[in-house]
Design a protein around this motif. Structure first.
Motif: not given
Length: 413
Positions: A7-8, A13-14, A184-186, A371-373
């Motif tokens: 997930p994004l 975090l990575i 978003v992927p970038a 904190l998206d979720s």
């Protein structure tokens, strides 16, 4: 292949961890390459922001004025008021708690080039005279895009079977694809560059330490907002607010896992019906509020932006910040339902109304997605409070009003 399906949030975090670890040992030539990527991404985002505003706000306004009678307007008004009040609460709490702990140079020294790194070439909206810059001015400035979206959107509410409305809806699909498939992927590599630069300049750990309290306060505020929403809704609907809130637990937990209001709609519907909301009202309010009621997102963006303003010694007076809250409430109504969509839609306001630069916007993306979720869970759980209010106001008969309005719209004048 499994690692590509993370997930994004995991990718963000990575990116942060790798940026922190690699910054002190990053060769200058490679660090400059990452900052070049950041400059290109930032330039593309700046070019896209007016298009995002026009593409999302125009059909959102046009569709709110069509096909569902006065209750659609009332529901949208309640959702907007709830979102704005959540933002005002977050502003007041941020001024009170963050002011004594967020003061300091922090990001200001980074803007002065504290890391010693620089992009090989940059993508800018206006020429600065540098021989290594590529100028890509946006088609519209942010305020022009907002006014255009309002004018066209409001006009389309008065035109039936409009070809322009269909074009606006299709353009929204293009913009959502841009956000979902490109922006978003970038983001992870962009955020890696931000934290790598912070780490190399020696500011990273100071900034992270300061923002830990922001994350904690933001999460606590989302719970407070839910308690306030259900207290008000309970008083209007004459139900026990704590019991009503507890009945929404499945929707809250599901949203934590999906980070998507739209994906949580089936569970939200069942949870709302536990509070004795009629099937007609639940079927009307829940899908609508899944796209227009983002009080949790408002809390996060307000808290994070206030913290960044305090760190960078930006203006935080109520007079300067209140217009941002009012406009952000509109952008939250129009935000696409994809991870990171709300902050992508708000990026234009952050730059035009708060004066955020590349570093500040990058931090906003990182903090928001972290904190998206929890923000999504607050959004969908708050939808249940609005459903209680509408159920009380309509006595559960909203479906009849909607059908009558739709019948009238199909009658030729």
């Amino acid at each position: 292949m499994r690692i590509l399906r993370l997930p994004l949030l995991a990718w963000i975090l990575i990116a942060i961890v790798l940026g922190l670890l690699s910054g002190p040992v990053m060769p200058v030539w490679l660090g400059n390459a990452f900052l070049t990527y950041n400059s290109l991404f930032s330039g593309l985002l700046g070019f896209s922001v007016p298009l995002i505003i026009v593409g999302l706000v125009t059909p959102a306004i046009a569709e709110l004025g069509r096909g569902a009678g006065r209750w659609l307007g009332i529901t949208a008004g309640i959702a907007y008021a709830s979102t704005i009040l959540a933002g005002l609460l977050a502003y007041l709490v941020s001024r009170w708690i963050f002011t004594p702990v967020m003061s300091g140079a922090g990001l200001a020294s980074l803007e002065e080039g504290g890391s010693g790194l620089a992009p090989y070439f940059s993508l800018t909206a206006s020429p600065t005279g540098s021989p290594t810059e590529i100028v890509l001015p946006p088609a519209l400035d942010v305020m022009t895009a907002l006014v255009l979206a309002f004018v066209v959107g409001i006009g389309l509410t008065r035109i039936r079977r409009s070809v322009l409305l269909q074009a606006a809806v299709e353009f929204r699909g293009v913009i959502e694809m841009l956000i979902r498939s490109v922006i978003v992927p970038a983001l992870p590599l962009y955020i890696f560059g931000i934290f790598m630069d912070l780490s190399k300049s020696g500011e990273a750990y100071d900034v992270i330490g300061r923002f830990l309290i922001v994350v904690i306060v933001s999460f606590a505020l989302t719970l407070v907002v839910l308690l306030i929403q259900y207290t008000v809704a309970g008083a209007i609907a004459r139900v026990n607010p704590l019991r009503a809130l507890w009945n929404m637990r499945d929707a809250y937990v599901t949203a934590l896992g999906t980070s998507s209001s739209a994906a949580t709609i089936p569970v939200t519907l069942e949870s709302v019906k536990r509070n004795r909301v009629t099937h007609a009202v639940a079927g009307f309010v829940v899908p609508l509020c899944a796209t227009i009621h983002l009080s949790g997102s408002m809390v996060k963006i307000t808290c994070f932006s206030m913290a960044i303003l305090l760190v960078t010694d930006g203006p935080v007076s109520f007079a300067s910040y209140a217009p941002f809250i009012l406009m952000l409430g509109i952008m939250m109504i129009a935000a696409p339902g994809v991870p990171g969509g709300a902050i992508a839609a708000a990026a234009g306001l952050l730059t035009s109304m708060l004066g955020f630069g590349e570093v500040e916007v990058g931090l906003m993306f990182a903090l928001y997605i972290a904190l998206d979720s929890f923000g999504t869970a607050t959004n969908v759980t708050g939808d249940g409070a609005i459903a209680l209010v509408i159920n009380r106001l309509t006595r559960g008969r909203i479906g009849e009003d909607v059908e009558e309005t739709e019948d009238r719209e199909h009658v030729a004048p």
